[in-house]
Write a protein that holds these residues in place. Structure first.
Motif, mmCIF file in Angstrom:
data_model
loop_
_atom_site.group_PDB
_atom_site.id
_atom_site.type_symbol
_atom_site.label_atom_id
_atom_site.label_comp_id
_atom_site.label_asym_id
_atom_site.label_seq_id
_atom_site.Cartn_x
_atom_site.Cartn_y
_atom_site.Cartn_z
ATOM 1 N N THR A 224 1.075 -1.285 0.156
ATOM 2 C CA THR A 224 0.037 0.159 -0.115
ATOM 3 C C THR A 224 1.025 1.164 0.206
ATOM 4 O OG1 THR A 224 -1.854 -1.002 1.305
ATOM 5 C CG2 THR A 224 -1.578 1.456 1.368
ATOM 6 N N VAL A 225 0.504 2.373 -0.731
ATOM 7 C CA VAL A 225 1.284 3.417 -0.941
ATOM 8 C C VAL A 225 0.355 4.475 -0.437
ATOM 9 C CG1 VAL A 225 2.578 5.133 -2.398
ATOM 10 C CG2 VAL A 225 2.655 2.677 -2.781
ATOM 11 N N MET A 228 0.864 12.289 0.471
ATOM 12 C CA MET A 228 0.165 13.438 1.122
ATOM 13 C C MET A 228 -0.668 14.263 -0.046
ATOM 14 S SD MET A 228 2.667 14.926 3.997
ATOM 15 C CE MET A 228 1.565 16.485 4.199
ATOM 16 N N THR A 229 -0.028 14.103 -1.226
ATOM 17 C CA THR A 229 -0.392 15.109 -2.334
ATOM 18 C C THR A 229 -1.616 14.345 -2.981
ATOM 19 O OG1 THR A 229 1.132 14.357 -3.997
ATOM 20 C CG2 THR A 229 1.509 16.245 -2.566
ATOM 21 N N ASP A 230 -1.969 14.792 -4.335
ATOM 22 C CA ASP A 230 -3.016 14.391 -4.836
ATOM 23 C C ASP A 230 -2.624 13.655 -5.992
ATOM 24 O OD1 ASP A 230 -2.155 16.395 -6.501
ATOM 25 O OD2 ASP A 230 -4.014 17.352 -7.187
ATOM 26 N N ARG A 231 -1.399 13.259 -6.163
ATOM 27 C CA ARG A 231 -1.150 12.243 -7.339
ATOM 28 C C ARG A 231 0.403 11.728 -6.794
ATOM 29 N NH1 ARG A 231 2.331 14.353 -11.753
ATOM 30 N NH2 ARG A 231 2.441 16.411 -11.445
ATOM 31 N N LEU A 232 0.697 10.800 -7.503
ATOM 32 C CA LEU A 232 2.243 10.315 -7.511
ATOM 33 C C LEU A 232 3.259 11.145 -8.488
ATOM 34 C CD1 LEU A 232 1.256 6.488 -7.907
ATOM 35 C CD2 LEU A 232 1.435 7.727 -5.667
ATOM 36 N N LEU A 233 4.233 11.186 -8.151
ATOM 37 C CA LEU A 233 5.536 11.637 -8.552
ATOM 38 C C LEU A 233 5.101 13.073 -9.140
ATOM 39 C CD1 LEU A 233 6.250 8.618 -10.827
ATOM 40 C CD2 LEU A 233 7.616 9.370 -9.104
ATOM 41 N N ILE A 255 -3.431 2.591 -3.445
ATOM 42 C CA ILE A 255 -2.732 3.567 -3.465
ATOM 43 C C ILE A 255 -3.666 4.839 -2.828
ATOM 44 C CG2 ILE A 255 -1.618 5.512 -4.884
ATOM 45 C CD1 ILE A 255 -1.124 3.308 -7.093
ATOM 46 N N LEU A 256 -3.122 5.277 -1.756
ATOM 47 C CA LEU A 256 -3.864 6.345 -1.034
ATOM 48 C C LEU A 256 -3.344 7.542 -0.997
ATOM 49 C CD1 LEU A 256 -4.289 4.181 2.289
ATOM 50 C CD2 LEU A 256 -5.910 4.307 0.472
ATOM 51 N N LEU A 257 -3.985 8.519 -1.837
ATOM 52 C CA LEU A 257 -3.635 9.877 -2.311
ATOM 53 C C LEU A 257 -4.285 10.718 -1.102
ATOM 54 C CD1 LEU A 257 -4.066 9.809 -6.209
ATOM 55 C CD2 LEU A 257 -1.711 9.302 -4.599
ATOM 56 N N ASN A 258 -3.971 11.854 -1.092
ATOM 57 C CA ASN A 258 -4.276 13.091 -0.063
ATOM 58 C C ASN A 258 -4.398 12.617 1.385
ATOM 59 O OD1 ASN A 258 -4.833 15.177 -2.107
ATOM 60 N ND2 ASN A 258 -6.248 13.697 -3.122
ATOM 61 N N THR A 259 -3.502 11.636 1.690
ATOM 62 C CA THR A 259 -3.343 11.265 2.917
ATOM 63 C C THR A 259 -2.142 11.050 3.677
ATOM 64 O OG1 THR A 259 -5.416 9.586 2.213
ATOM 65 C CG2 THR A 259 -4.361 8.952 4.158
#
Length: 495
Positions: A224-225, A228-233, A255-259
């Motif tokens: 699981t990734v 903190m931001t809204d997308r990877l890289l 994949i947990l974004l904004n988290t």
């Protein structure tokens, strides 16, 4: 007690009294290089090849630095092993099926360590051939002309220098709210591959986290990734990362974004983590291990730079000018300790520039394109101007994208999940940047680097004959499209 020596042999104690140390006049070297990674040893070798007397100091027994011992090389070895597994699974698409693979973790570790030994051993031999004095230990400044080297054999040596190059690299950033536990890994400990955890939480959606997460996922971990931001890289154009993200959504469990990870607690069988999304309720989840990949910080601890006029930025990086000279005229700094991008090839180039400045040449570090590669599957490679940066600068650019679905070679590889794009000046058609995503993209980016550096026009690439069938043709076809016509991509004429 520590003894102060000035060469490889211990100095005699003229007083004859046990426990006393004897200090002779410090020997002098023309160039002292502190740190033997890709920046440091490149600088040392380049200087020796130009006739300078060089002393190279590093904590490790041979040159190589973080890149060779616990970074670029071991990670790429493991990524190759991971790709072999995924390729075997994908072979069923064209009629070949294998049985369940058997993973011998100890043999994999030995193979990885064997690569490191060969490369670092070779660098050690090159040091001797160039007559570079190599000292294993920690160097710290006494002033702007001398260092004290704390040797691995517990002796100490004072050394004077005419010029010095600092190339001590960087170290992983730790999160203070996480427990000090063997279950909490960083990029260094993750490469040791002590075991394959049943579940792994990767904190950070940058290239290091995604690369190592891909390795563990291929070997059987449920990964699981959390980002903190809204997308990877986030430093790479979204159209490039979108294709990778699509594949990683299959490879990874989640994949947990904004988290973000609010807190963590060690349990007898894992780590309990509290996950806080930007919007929504906090949840708790347990993982066997956690891998922290939230960036790196410059490694300046113990250097004694406070005894010099060297200046630091607010983030702790060493300030340098275009020749990589610090505020102390005789001391230069290169690589990760000078700031982003933290890339081995950038450090090596800086090392050459610094040495040329020391030799009195009019050399300056001003690249137009520093290539960056994410060694996931598919890979991402880019150089020069990005669409994101162009938009931020309100700079007009013309962008052309060539989908790998139109590439015969990509089809034969069963890897059409790729794209090549070029950014050019809309008036002059000069190539300003490039981005690729796809299998082996990293091996293709150098052509674009050369085009940007030499100020090539799209037409120069278009009329350079590329071999068929290869993925390199996608760069040529993108250049053709800028001219209004691409053989395998129909681009309607604008009215």
């Amino acid at each position: 007690m520590r003894k102060f020596v000035t060469n490889h042999e211990e100095n005699q104690n003229p007083s004859g009294k046990e426990g006393e140390s004897f200090v002779t006049q410090s020997p002098e070297t023309q160039l002292l290089v502190i740190g033997a990674g890709p920046g440091g040893y490149a600088a040392a070798f380049y200087a020796a090849d130009h006739g300078l007397e060089v002393t190279l100091v590093d904590k490790e027994p041979t040159p190589g630095g973080v890149c060779l011992f616990k970074g670029c090389i071991p990670s790429k070895a493991l990524l190759h092993a991971a790709k072999a597994l995924s390729d075997a699974r994908a072979a069923k698409n064209f009629g070949i099926e294998f049985g369940q693979p058997k993973i011998d973790l100890e043999k994999m570790r030995q193979w990885k360590e064997g690569i490191i030994t060969k490369l670092t051993g070779g660098l050690g031999a090159l040091c001797k051939q160039r007559k570079i004095k190599y000292l294993q230990g920690q160097a710290s400044f006494l002033d702007a002309q001398r260092v004290r080297v704390h040797r691995q054999d517990t002796t100490e040596q004072t050394l004077s220098f005419q010029h010095a190059v600092l190339a001590t690299g960087s170290t992983p950033i730790r999160l203070p709210h996480l427990p000090d536990s063997c279950r909490v890994l960083d990029s260094t400990s993750a490469l040791k591959m002590d075991d394959i955890p049943e579940s792994l939480l990767v904190i950070g959606g940058g290239y290091i986290g995604l690369e190592l997460g891909s390795v563990y996922a291929a070997l059987g971990s449920q990964v699981t990734v959390v980002e903190m931001t809204d997308r990877l890289l986030t430093g790479i154009d979204p159209d490039l990362t979108a294709l990778l993200t699509k594949r990683l959504n299959v490879v990874f469990h989640k994949i947990l974004l904004n988290t973000k990870v609010a807190r963590a607690q060690e349990l007898s069988d894992g780590i309990k983590v509290s996950l806080q999304p930007n919007a929504g309720q906090m949840t708790e989840q347990s993982y066997t291990k956690i891998l922290v990949c939230v960036g790196r910080r410059p490694e300046t601890t113990g250097l004694g730079i406070e005894k010099t006029r060297i200046e630091l930025t607010q983030r702790g990086f060493i300030k340098v000018d275009g020749q990589r000279r610090t505020a102390e005229p005789a001391i230069f700094a290169i690589g990760d300790i000078t700031g982003e991008p933290m890339l081995a090839h950038k450090a090596s180039h800086e090392g050459h520039v610094a040495v040329e400045a020391i030799l009195g040449k009019k050399s300056i570090f001003e690249p137009k394109a520093i290539p960056a590669i994410v060694f996931t599957d598919p890979e991402i490679a880019c150089c020069g101007l990005t669409e994101t940066q162009a938009a931020k600068d309100n700079r007009p650019v013309e962008v052309v994208k060539f989908p790998w679905a139109a590439s015969g070679r990509a089809l034969t590889l069963d890897r059409i999940d790729g794209m090549t794009k070029l950014l050019v000046d809309p008036q002059t058609k000069r190539v300003l940047g490039a981005g690729l995503v796809g299998a082996g993209a990293g091996e293709l980016i150098s052509e674009a680097v050369l085009a940007v550096e030499m100020g090539a026009m799209a037409e120069d690439i278009q009329w350079s004959i590329h071999p068929h069938p290869t993925l390199s043709e996608t760069i040529m076809e993108a250049a053709q499209a800028i001219g209004g016509q691409s053989t395998h991509l129909y681009k309607p004429k604008r009215n």
